[in-house]
Design a protein around this motif. Structure first.
Motif, short mmCIF file in Angstrom:
data_model
loop_
_atom_site.label_atom_id
_atom_site.label_comp_id
_atom_site.label_asym_id
_atom_site.label_seq_id
_atom_site.Cartn_x
_atom_site.Cartn_y
_atom_site.Cartn_z
N GLN A 86 0.84 -1.20 0.00
CA GLN A 86 0.00 0.00 0.00
C GLN A 86 0.89 1.26 0.00
N VAL A 87 1.99 1.18 0.75
CA VAL A 87 2.92 2.32 0.78
C VAL A 87 3.45 2.57 -0.64
N ALA A 88 3.89 1.50 -1.30
CA ALA A 88 4.44 1.65 -2.66
C ALA A 88 3.39 2.27 -3.59
N THR A 89 2.15 1.81 -3.44
CA THR A 89 1.06 2.33 -4.28
C THR A 89 0.86 3.83 -4.06
N GLU A 90 0.74 4.20 -2.79
CA GLU A 90 0.47 5.61 -2.47
C GLU A 90 1.65 6.50 -2.89
N VAL A 91 2.86 5.96 -2.73
CA VAL A 91 4.04 6.74 -3.12
C VAL A 91 4.03 6.94 -4.64
N ALA A 92 3.76 5.87 -5.38
CA ALA A 92 3.75 5.97 -6.85
C ALA A 92 2.69 6.98 -7.31
N ILE A 93 1.52 6.94 -6.66
CA ILE A 93 0.45 7.86 -7.05
C ILE A 93 0.86 9.31 -6.72
N ALA A 94 1.36 9.51 -5.49
CA ALA A 94 1.70 10.88 -5.05
C ALA A 94 2.83 11.46 -5.89
N LEU A 95 3.78 10.62 -6.29
CA LEU A 95 4.91 11.13 -7.07
C LEU A 95 4.59 11.24 -8.55
N LYS A 96 3.39 10.75 -8.94
CA LYS A 96 3.03 10.64 -10.36
C LYS A 96 4.12 9.85 -11.09
N ALA A 97 4.46 8.72 -10.51
CA ALA A 97 5.56 7.91 -11.05
C ALA A 97 5.21 7.36 -12.42
N GLU A 98 6.22 7.19 -13.23
CA GLU A 98 6.04 6.61 -14.55
C GLU A 98 5.64 5.13 -14.42
N LYS A 99 6.29 4.47 -13.46
CA LYS A 99 6.02 3.05 -13.28
C LYS A 99 6.01 2.69 -11.81
N LEU A 100 5.15 1.72 -11.48
CA LEU A 100 5.25 1.03 -10.20
C LEU A 100 5.64 -0.40 -10.54
N ILE A 101 6.73 -0.85 -9.94
CA ILE A 101 7.20 -2.21 -10.23
C ILE A 101 7.14 -3.01 -8.94
N LEU A 102 6.39 -4.11 -8.97
CA LEU A 102 6.27 -4.94 -7.78
C LEU A 102 7.00 -6.25 -8.03
N LEU A 103 8.05 -6.49 -7.26
CA LEU A 103 8.76 -7.76 -7.40
C LEU A 103 7.99 -8.80 -6.60
N THR A 104 7.53 -9.83 -7.26
CA THR A 104 6.62 -10.79 -6.63
C THR A 104 7.32 -12.15 -6.46
N GLU A 105 6.62 -13.04 -5.81
CA GLU A 105 7.21 -14.36 -5.54
C GLU A 105 7.02 -15.32 -6.71
N ASN A 106 6.07 -15.03 -7.58
CA ASN A 106 5.77 -15.93 -8.72
C ASN A 106 5.54 -15.11 -9.97
N SER A 107 5.55 -15.84 -11.12
CA SER A 107 5.07 -15.22 -12.36
C SER A 107 3.57 -15.47 -12.41
N TYR A 108 2.83 -14.60 -13.06
CA TYR A 108 1.39 -14.82 -13.18
C TYR A 108 1.08 -15.50 -14.50
N THR A 109 0.57 -16.71 -14.38
CA THR A 109 0.39 -17.53 -15.57
C THR A 109 -1.06 -17.97 -15.71
N LYS A 110 -1.41 -18.29 -16.95
CA LYS A 110 -2.71 -18.91 -17.22
C LYS A 110 -2.41 -20.04 -18.19
N ASP A 111 -2.89 -21.22 -17.89
CA ASP A 111 -2.58 -22.41 -18.70
C ASP A 111 -1.06 -22.51 -18.92
N GLN A 112 -0.32 -22.28 -17.87
CA GLN A 112 1.15 -22.36 -17.86
C GLN A 112 1.84 -21.37 -18.78
#
Ligand SMILES: CC(C)(COP(=O)(O)OP(=O)(O)OC[C@H]1O[C@@H](n2cnc3c(N)ncnc32)[C@H](O)[C@@H]1OP(=O)(O)O)[C@@H](O)C(=O)NCCC(=O)NCCS
Length: 433
Positions: free
Chosen positions: A189-215
């Motif tokens: 939530q902090v990352a989100t609010e910071v990205a919005i407040a700064l009008k950031a070009e990108k928000l990048i979230l490093l996650t634990e998995n890749s998001y897949t559908k049908d592999q």
């Protein structure tokens, strides 16, 4: 396989457009507490590289496993409600310890600069501080969240000032209230609010998995698709990441990338290669380049008719277009055809002709023509052709600037020479593949 000098030079040159595009842009990058617990040296090197390429970096880190570790040492288990920790007095103490420790560790990693190491000469300055004002989350469904808070305000001007001074910003998921209280916040939530407040070009979230559908990796998702995924039975980390992506997109952050942190160099691949390795979530309707079908004919005709009238494109009847529709490729944006081109393959001569390239005037000058051309070049490479050619009366320089060379009519495949229209007198341009 060893990297040859040619590979290296081509690879480096291909990254140039991305380097130019990202310079001076603000990226907010979130990584979890788990990332710090694993060996994250490579990630830190990559972040340092982004910094040296002129990207304004704001890093937001998580501390969940570090809090859990401390609670476990005291044989205490936190209660959670709606994927959020209920932070009592003891848990708050663990939050403070975990945040301090993790911040210091990240600062130490960002300060590395041994000779002959990837960070030699990096000299990164890190700024942290009381950038987040928070308020209590309060009581929800009768449950008192105690010291768990939510973001009330981000000191965005102060952060921008620090970025202007060439500092990397490091933000912990802790907020302070005007009355001096400390709140435990969800790092996403902090990352989100910071990205919005700064009008950031990108928000990048490093996650634990890749998001897949049908592999298969989900390369793109609209916020609507992300919302429907949120309704399904998903892990807590995916829940937080998707929620962050949706919120950011709805409040003006153009691009949110979910990147699997466990893939070596995933961040660099996502930012400096066309296809990337992550899932891009965006609020704006997507554009795609795809093969045309019969339903596109009206859209293609609408696009090319004015250009035919100006003599820029050769006249094509609806019937001819219908017959050759499988040669056409279009750019569809929000259901509209805003670009097209044809790719006439002459397999036996190892060549293909590019024709009917057009981008709607309202959408020109944003590299869409370039993207269509890239698409065709890739296709020609895949088909192991030796040459692409185009006949042009007014767009010669556009092609020349993209590696085509003017040539004689005799250089065309014979079957094409037969149909050369001397009255039109178009220049012949070709590109070796
Ligand atoms: C040529 C065309 C497809 C390029 O599409 P696009 O999406 O604007 O392409 P890009 O964004 O990659 O390129 C834009 C650049 O090309 C330049 N350009 C556009 N038309 C050009 C032309 N006829 N000659 C030289 N350069 C041209 C633009 O000025 C711009 O350069 P700039 O940013 O330096 O000012 C588009 O301008 C178009 O549809 N033109 C009319 C149809 C046409 O000429 N088709 C080719 C038939 S052979």
């Amino acid at each position: 396989m060893p990297i040859t000098p040619t590979h290296f030079v081509n690879w480096f040159r291909d990254s140039a457009p991305y380097i130019h595009a990202h310079r001076n842009k603000t990226f907010v990058i979130f990584f979890s507490g788990e990332t710090i617990m694993d060996n994250c040296d490579d990630l830190i090197h990559d972040l340092s590289l982004l910094k040296s390429l002129g990207i304004r970096l704001v890093l937001v880190h998580g501390i969940r496993p570090q809090i859990d570790q401390r609670l476990k040492q005291q044989n205490i288990c936190s209660d959670f409600h709606k994927n959020l920790r209920i932070t009592d007095d003891l848990a708050l103490q663990c939050v403070k310890e975990a945040a301090g420790l993790v911040r210091v560790e990240i600062e130490a990693l960002l300060s590395m600069g041994l000779a002959n190491s990837p960070m030699a000469g990096a000299k990164i300055k890190v700024a942290s501080g009381n950038f987040i004002t928070a308020k209590p989350l309060g009581i929800i469904d009768g449950i008192d969240y105690q010291h768990t808070g939510q973001v009330r305000r981000i000191e965005h001007l102060a952060i921008h000032q620090q970025l202007d001074q060439d500092n990397v910003i490091l933000i912990s998921p802790i907020g302070y209230s005007p009355s001096g209280e400390i709140f435990n916040l969800a790092a996403e939530q902090v990352a989100t609010e910071v990205a919005i407040a700064l009008k950031a070009e990108k928000l990048i979230l490093l996650t634990e998995n890749s998001y897949t559908k049908d592999q298969q990796l989900i390369q793109q998702m609209t916020t609507e698709e992300a919302k429907s995924l949120l309704q399904q039975d998903i892990s807590s980390t995916l829940f937080h990441s998707l929620n962050a992506a949706i919120q950011s997109c709805q409040h003006g952050v153009n691009r949110v990338h979910l990147i699997n942190r466990k893939i070596d160099g995933a961040l660099l691949l996502e930012l400096f290669t066309r296809d990337g390795t992550g899932t891009l979530i965006s609020a704006t309707p997507f554009e795609s380049i795809r093969p045309a079908n019969l339903n596109d004919i009206a859209g293609i005709l609408e696009l090319i008719k004015p250009l035919e009238r100006q003599g820029i494109l050769v006249k094509r009847s609806r019937e001819k277009l219908e017959m050759q529709i499988n040669d056409y490729i279009v750019i569809e944006r929000d259901g509209l055809i805003i670009g097209c081109t044809a790719y006439h393959l002459m397999q036996e001569t190892g060549a293909a002709e590019i024709a009917c390239l057009a981008i709607h005037p309202e959408y020109q000058k944003s590299a869409r023509g370039n993207n269509l051309l890239d698409h065709l070049v890739k296709k020609a490479k895949k088909q192991q052709l030796s040459m692409l050619f185009v006949l042009s009366t007014q767009t010669m320089h556009w092609f020349i600037e993209r590696g085509f060379k003017e040539t004689e009519i005799q250089a065309l495949p014979e079957q094409r020479q037969e149909f050369y229209n001397y009255k039109r007198n178009a220049k012949v341009l070709c590109k070796k593949i």
